[in-house]
Motif scaffolding. Structure first.
Motif, PDB file in Angstrom:
ATOM      1  N   THR A  85     -60.423  84.361 -25.082  1.00 30.02           N
ATOM      2  CA  THR A  85     -61.878  84.474 -24.983  1.00 30.02           C
ATOM      3  C   THR A  85     -62.386  85.901 -25.156  1.00 30.02           C
ATOM      4  N   GLY A  86     -61.493  86.880 -25.111  1.00 23.86           N
ATOM      5  CA  GLY A  86     -61.932  88.257 -25.273  1.00 23.86           C
ATOM      6  C   GLY A  86     -60.766  89.195 -25.484  1.00 23.86           C
ATOM      7  N   LEU A  87     -61.050  90.333 -26.122  1.00 25.15           N
ATOM      8  CA  LEU A  87     -60.053  91.357 -26.421  1.00 25.15           C
ATOM      9  C   LEU A  87     -60.520  92.682 -25.821  1.00 25.15           C
ATOM     10  N   VAL A  88     -59.646  93.313 -25.053  1.00 23.69           N
ATOM     11  CA  VAL A  88     -59.956  94.608 -24.456  1.00 23.69           C
ATOM     12  C   VAL A  88     -58.974  95.637 -25.010  1.00 23.69           C
ATOM     13  N   TYR A  89     -59.504  96.714 -25.567  1.00 27.77           N
ATOM     14  CA  TYR A  89     -58.689  97.766 -26.159  1.00 27.77           C
ATOM     15  C   TYR A  89     -58.744  98.996 -25.261  1.00 27.77           C
ATOM     16  N   VAL A  90     -57.572  99.455 -24.814  1.00 24.85           N
ATOM     17  CA  VAL A  90     -57.470 100.598 -23.912  1.00 24.85           C
ATOM     18  C   VAL A  90     -56.800 101.739 -24.671  1.00 24.85           C
ATOM     19  N   ALA A  91     -57.601 102.708 -25.146  1.00 23.31           N
ATOM     20  CA  ALA A  91     -57.074 103.810 -25.960  1.00 23.31           C
ATOM     21  C   ALA A  91     -56.092 103.251 -26.996  1.00 23.31           C
ATOM     22  N   ALA A  92     -56.591 102.306 -27.785  1.00 26.86           N
ATOM     23  CA  ALA A  92     -55.695 101.457 -28.577  1.00 26.86           C
ATOM     24  C   ALA A  92     -56.041 101.464 -30.065  1.00 26.86           C
ATOM     25  N   PHE A  93     -55.025 101.117 -30.851  1.00 29.91           N
ATOM     26  CA  PHE A  93     -55.236 100.865 -32.268  1.00 29.91           C
ATOM     27  C   PHE A  93     -55.944  99.528 -32.441  1.00 29.91           C
ATOM     28  N   ALA A  94     -56.900  99.505 -33.374  1.00 32.49           N
ATOM     29  CA  ALA A  94     -57.587  98.270 -33.730  1.00 32.49           C
ATOM     30  C   ALA A  94     -57.682  98.211 -35.250  1.00 32.49           C
ATOM     31  N   PRO A  95     -56.559  97.953 -35.918  1.00 33.10           N
ATOM     32  CA  PRO A  95     -56.553  98.004 -37.377  1.00 33.10           C
ATOM     33  C   PRO A  95     -57.402  96.898 -38.011  1.00 33.10           C
ATOM     34  N   ASP A  96     -57.898  97.191 -39.182  1.00 29.60           N
ATOM     35  CA  ASP A  96     -58.552  96.190 -40.021  1.00 29.60           C
ATOM     36  C   ASP A  96     -57.476  95.540 -40.884  1.00 29.60           C
ATOM     37  N   ALA A  97     -57.848  94.552 -41.652  1.00 28.99           N
ATOM     38  CA  ALA A  97     -56.886  93.877 -42.530  1.00 28.99           C
ATOM     39  C   ALA A  97     -56.266  94.883 -43.492  1.00 28.99           C
ATOM     40  N   GLY A  98     -54.933  94.854 -43.592  1.00 27.18           N
ATOM     41  CA  GLY A  98     -54.225  95.743 -44.495  1.00 27.18           C
ATOM     42  C   GLY A  98     -53.992  97.138 -43.963  1.00 27.18           C
ATOM     43  N   GLU A  99     -54.384  97.403 -42.724  1.00 28.93           N
ATOM     44  CA  GLU A  99     -54.175  98.711 -42.109  1.00 28.93           C
ATOM     45  C   GLU A  99     -53.013  98.655 -41.120  1.00 28.93           C
ATOM     46  N   SER A 100     -52.377  99.802 -40.922  1.00 29.04           N
ATOM     47  CA  SER A 100     -51.288  99.933 -39.959  1.00 29.04           C
ATOM     48  C   SER A 100     -51.600 101.076 -39.000  1.00 29.04           C
ATOM     49  N   PRO A 101     -50.966 101.106 -37.837  1.00 29.53           N
ATOM     50  CA  PRO A 101     -51.132 102.243 -36.930  1.00 29.53           C
ATOM     51  C   PRO A 101     -50.756 103.576 -37.577  1.00 29.53           C
ATOM     52  N   GLY A 102     -49.708 103.564 -38.390  1.00 24.94           N
ATOM     53  CA  GLY A 102     -49.285 104.793 -39.049  1.00 24.94           C
ATOM     54  C   GLY A 102     -50.322 105.323 -40.018  1.00 24.94           C
ATOM     55  N   GLN A 103     -50.896 104.424 -40.803  1.00 21.29           N
ATOM     56  CA  GLN A 103     -51.934 104.827 -41.751  1.00 21.29           C
ATOM     57  C   GLN A 103     -53.137 105.403 -41.024  1.00 21.29           C
TER      58      GLN A 103
END
Length: 229
Positions: A85-103
């Motif tokens: 029902t929900g997503l919580v991001y804590v100092a987090a990566f939130a990539p879009d489609a085709g993106e990676s944390p490294g990029q």
């Protein structure tokens, strides 16, 4: 407690599920009974997402997913399950489609980027002597030393794994920015947060380890997600 959704906590690189310890206790003290912290192998985004997906599928009823650091990429990849029902991001990566944390990290390099070093087996580590400064400068020296010694290293290839279909395109989102983060550039966090059009963004004067240094404020945001979702 029965009417409250389950909360699944998803850790990031260089630490396991126990990184959530202070938040877990805070949530329990506020009356949350269905608490889960997945332990991921950090071998690939697909494997980590599947491990988390399996945990969520075992839970009957609504679930709020909370991801720290790389855990944000994991909940982005698998968080489209019907009972989430929900997503919580804590100092987090939130990539879009085709993106990676490294990029994402290469586009806006964090201050501690050079303190991440590979070993001969392909795992990435934060140099132990620099872990406190890099990861958790707002924790005590003793706490930081334990985290440095017990850090859980990811395979380097995981850093380059791309998200396929971002769950944040369909699910309500909350985001916490750490303004003194040296592992993810704070401006990168702000950029990722803004493009998701979250229900709320908060900024904490915290290191990357805000879940440990400011557990009450992080728990406040999780509670808002529980209520808002």
């Amino acid at each position: 407690m029965a009417d409250k959704p389950a909360i699944v906590l998803v850790h990031g690189f260089w630490g396991g599920a126990a990184h959530w310890g202070k938040v877990i206790l805070e949530l329990r003290n506020r009356g949350y009974g269905s608490l889960h912290a997945v332990e991921m192998p950090l071998a690939s985004l697909a494997e980590d997402a599947e491990r988390t997906r399996k945990m969520v599928k075992q839970i009957s009823g609504p679930v709020v997913l909370v991801g720290h650091s790389y855990g944000g990429a994991v909940i982005t990849e698998m968080g489209d399950l019907p009972n989430v029902t929900g997503l919580v991001y804590v100092a987090a990566f939130a990539p879009d489609a085709g993106e990676s944390p490294g990029q994402i990290s290469q586009e806006y390099p964090p201050d501690a980027f050079e303190n991440i070093v590979p070993d001969s087996d392909g795992y990435l580590w934060v140099e132990q002597s620099k872990y406190h400064w890099s990861f958790c400068a707002d924790l005590s020296e003793d706490e930081a030393f334990v985290l440095a010694v017990t850090q859980k290293a990811p395979l380097a290839s995981t850093f380059g794994d791309n998200v396929t279909v971002p769950a944040w395109q369909k699910k309500p989102v909350w985001y916490q920015v750490s303004t003194a983060d040296r592992m993810i550039n704070p401006d990168n966090e702000r950029r990722m947060a803004k493009r998701m059009s979250p229900r709320k963004i908060i900024e904490l004067e915290a290191s990357h380890a805000s879940l440990a240094s400011q557990p009450q404020a992080v728990t406040d945001l999780i509670e808002e997600a529980v209520s808002g979702a």
